[in-house]
Write an enzyme that holds these catalytic residues in place. Structure first.
Site, PDB file in Angstrom:
ATOM      1  N   CYS A 151      -0.466  16.876  33.827  1.00  0.00           N
ATOM      2  CA  CYS A 151       0.137  17.637  34.926  1.00  0.00           C
ATOM      3  C   CYS A 151      -0.785  18.800  35.297  1.00  0.00           C
ATOM      4  O   CYS A 151      -1.829  19.013  34.678  1.00  0.00           O
ATOM      5  CB  CYS A 151       1.510  18.162  34.502  1.00  0.00           C
ATOM      6  SG  CYS A 151       1.423  19.478  33.252  1.00  0.00           S
TER       7      CYS A 151
ATOM      8  N   HIS B 231       4.016  20.857  26.185  1.00  0.00           N
ATOM      9  CA  HIS B 231       3.568  19.507  26.504  1.00  0.00           C
ATOM     10  C   HIS B 231       2.616  19.043  25.405  1.00  0.00           C
ATOM     11  O   HIS B 231       1.934  19.862  24.768  1.00  0.00           O
ATOM     12  CB  HIS B 231       2.832  19.481  27.838  1.00  0.00           C
ATOM     13  CG  HIS B 231       3.715  19.681  29.025  1.00  0.00           C
ATOM     14  ND1 HIS B 231       3.334  19.302  30.290  1.00  0.00           N
ATOM     15  CD2 HIS B 231       4.955  20.223  29.149  1.00  0.00           C
ATOM     16  CE1 HIS B 231       4.298  19.595  31.147  1.00  0.00           C
ATOM     17  NE2 HIS B 231       5.288  20.163  30.476  1.00  0.00           N
TER      18      HIS B 231
ATOM     19  N   CYS C 248      -1.381  21.235  32.287  1.00  0.00           N
ATOM     20  CA  CYS C 248      -2.249  20.672  31.249  1.00  0.00           C
ATOM     21  C   CYS C 248      -3.674  20.473  31.767  1.00  0.00           C
ATOM     22  O   CYS C 248      -4.640  20.707  31.035  1.00  0.00           O
ATOM     23  CB  CYS C 248      -1.659  19.378  30.720  1.00  0.00           C
ATOM     24  SG  CYS C 248      -0.117  19.669  29.804  1.00  0.00           S
TER      25      CYS C 248
ATOM     26  N   GLU D  78      -0.322  17.648  25.463  1.00  0.00           N
ATOM     27  CA  GLU D  78      -1.718  18.057  25.635  1.00  0.00           C
ATOM     28  C   GLU D  78      -1.918  19.521  25.252  1.00  0.00           C
ATOM     29  O   GLU D  78      -2.878  19.879  24.575  1.00  0.00           O
ATOM     30  CB  GLU D  78      -2.173  17.880  27.093  1.00  0.00           C
ATOM     31  CG  GLU D  78      -1.990  16.502  27.659  1.00  0.00           C
ATOM     32  CD  GLU D  78      -0.697  16.366  28.447  1.00  0.00           C
ATOM     33  OE1 GLU D  78       0.394  16.609  27.887  1.00  0.00           O
ATOM     34  OE2 GLU D  78      -0.768  16.000  29.632  1.00  0.00           O
TER      35      GLU D  78
END
Length: 156
Positions: A83, A53, A86, A55
């Site tokens: 999410c 992801h 993260c 992040e």
């Protein structure tokens, strides 16, 4: 707020890079002392890595730049609400401030579905500022998924 808009614009540029790769268009920027120290976009499909992801990648890059896993004094800018994975990485890396654009009512863990970043029983919490360039961030995502659905229909 002016700096927040500028840095979110950079995160949107990263999100557009993800979209060009066929990735969900999410981008992230990490700053320290108003200087960009890391940038990233989603690479989950490209790398076939569930943790790729924006992040997560940006946090890893920032830690490398600073030579420390503690990202104290940093701000994370991300186009979509983080999410659960993260948000956990944000807490564990001690990032004190998170700025995001679009809410994620189905998976957001910075206030929408739950708020892990301000959970009182954790030893670290982050200030969360949301809705910066929300419309631009939301439009990127809705356009991407609309096109994805249209492409799936045309191939069936």
């Amino acid at each position: 707020m002016t700096n927040d808009i500028y840095f979110m614009t950079l995160a949107i540029e990263e999100a557009k890079k993800a979209a060009q790769l066929g990735e969900v268009p999410i981008g992230a920027i990490i700053t320290k002392d108003d200087e960009v120290i890391a940038r990233a976009h989603n690479l989950r499909e490209t790398l076939q890595q569930p943790t790729a992801h924006a992040e997560h990648i940006a946090i890893e890059r920032a830690a490398k730049v600073l030579g420390s896993w503690r990202l104290e004094g940093c701000t994370l800018y991300v186009t979509l609400e983080p999410c659960v994975m993260c948000a956990g990485t944000i807490v564990m890396s001690r990032i004190p401030r998170v700025v995001y654009g679009a809410d994620d009512p189905k998976g957001g863990c910075s206030g929408s579905l739950m708020n892990l970043l301000q959970q009182s029983n954790f030893n670290h919490r982050a200030i969360v500022d949301k809705g910066v360039l929300k419309e631009a961030c939301s439009t990127l995502l809705t356009t991407f998924f609309k096109n994805l659905r249209a492409n799936k229909k045309s191939t069936n």
